[in-house]
Design an enzyme around this catalytic site. Structure first.
Site, PDB file in Angstrom:
ATOM      1  N   CYS A  87      41.378  39.258  43.005  1.00 34.81           N
ATOM      2  CA  CYS A  87      40.314  40.000  43.683  1.00 34.81           C
ATOM      3  C   CYS A  87      39.418  39.039  44.482  1.00 34.81           C
ATOM      4  CB  CYS A  87      39.531  40.818  42.656  1.00 34.81           C
ATOM      5  SG  CYS A  87      38.495  42.080  43.400  1.00 34.81           S
ATOM      6  N   HIS A 196      43.820  43.737  39.186  1.00 36.99           N
ATOM      7  CA  HIS A 196      43.316  42.916  38.082  1.00 36.99           C
ATOM      8  C   HIS A 196      44.234  42.889  36.863  1.00 36.99           C
ATOM      9  CE1 HIS A 196      39.162  42.150  39.556  1.00 36.99           C
ATOM     10  NE2 HIS A 196      39.445  43.198  40.308  1.00 36.99           N
ATOM     11  N   GLU A 198      44.119  40.842  34.442  1.00 40.13           N
ATOM     12  CA  GLU A 198      43.379  40.440  33.228  1.00 40.13           C
ATOM     13  C   GLU A 198      42.738  41.629  32.525  1.00 40.13           C
ATOM     14  OE1 GLU A 198      42.218  40.462  36.140  1.00 40.13           O
ATOM     15  OE2 GLU A 198      40.031  40.530  36.224  1.00 40.13           O
TER      16      GLU A 198
END
Lengths: 226, 84
Positions: A87, A196, A198
């Site tokens: 990002c 994302h 994560e």
């Protein structure tokens, strides 16, 4: 001793804690790096997490790119250090010219926050080897400056060299050219993407899937086998 | 003190949805006859000392490396007013 992965915090970074957690869950040791650090504490890889570093002033990633720690990241990346930008981290990597192209305001002008289906196009990079080429994954997407642009020549080059690492599936969420969600450099050590991974590493939260974990297990394999 | 203005605009081939949103709002607000709007950034630099060729060259370098991202943007540098 396991491999050490640096996670950089800039003023305005949001996802550093989640990224450190994902690194730990994959069996790696997260090392916190600060934007003013002048050395990388001998880490084996670096992740630039998401957020709004320096408030996105000027352009997203434009000011972070000149922080002291980035000098070392740029130096290291050119020598083969694995670097992942997620990002805002992806935006910093394009501003640093470690990856080609640039990120602009979403074509519909709205902040978008949803689960996003992606196709892994390149499973040969340092950060994607635990996936299969063509594999479909779903991870959260949340941004307003997510529209990937580059000139036609660069896009053709990326396609020809297999450097489009991820593509959006089931509709383009932001007007990114050729549905590009993430790219890699030629050597495969520097990867950037807008969604994302994560946030998708534990069944308890988010999508309920762990489709993002592969990024972190990929780098674990690479570093441990190195 | 002399003022130097750096204007930064998206390259013509790059889609500008913000400019389009402004353009679409105009008829509703009673402003007719505007076919297109492109939105950009303007930087006003107050320069210490003379704005000579060397100073302008530095400002050019600043615009190219920092104020603009030349992957997506073009810029112009001009000295404001009569000062030169």
């Amino acid at each position: 001793m396991t491999a050490r992965v640096g996670v950089i915090t800039f003023p305005g970074t949001l996802d550093d804690r989640d990224t450190q957690r994902a690194v730990r869950i994959a069996g790696l040791e997260p090392v916190s790096l600060w934007h003013r650090d002048k050395d990388l504490k001998q880490v084996d890889a670096v992740i630039l997490p998401g957020g709004f570093s320096y408030g996105d002033y000027l352009r997203a990633g434009a000011i972070s790119r000149f922080s002291p720690v980035m000098e070392k990241v740029i130096e290291g990346a050119r020598e083969g250090l694995p670097v992942l930008g997620i990002c805002n981290g992806f935006q910093v990597l394009t501003e640093s010219h470690l990856l080609p192209g640039a990120m602009l305001r979403n074509n519909h002008l709205h902040f978008i926050c949803r689960d996003q289906k992606l196709r892994v196009e390149n499973a040969d990079t340092a950060w994607t080897s635990d996936y299969e080429a063509g594999q479909e994954i779903s991870v959260p997407l949340k941004n307003i400056d997510g529209r990937y642009v580059a000139d036609e020549r660069t896009l053709d080059e990326l396609e020809a060299e297999g450097r489009v690492a991820f593509r959006y599936l089931d509709g383009n969420p932001n007007g990114s050219l050729r549905d590009i969600a993430g790219i890699t450099n030629a050597a495969g050590n520097v990867v950037g993407l807008m969604p994302h991974p994560e946030h998708a590493v534990e069944p308890l939260v988010g999508t309920g899937r762990t489709d993002g974990l592969g990024f972190f297990t990929s780098i674990l394999k690479k570093l441990v086998n190195a | 003190m002399a003022r130097v203005v750096v204007d930064v605009m998206l390259k013509p081939e790059i889609l500008d949805p913000q400019g389009q949103a402004v353009q679409r709002a105009l008829p509703r607000l009673g402003f007719a006859g505007i076919a297109d709007v492109r939105q950009g950034k303007r930087f006003e630099l107050e320069v210490e000392g003379p704005v000579d060729d060397a100073a302008l060259a530095r400002i050019h370098e600043m615009a190219e490396t920092f104020l603009a991202n030349t992957v997506i943007e073009d810029f112009t540098v001009k000295v404001d007013g009569e000062a030169r």
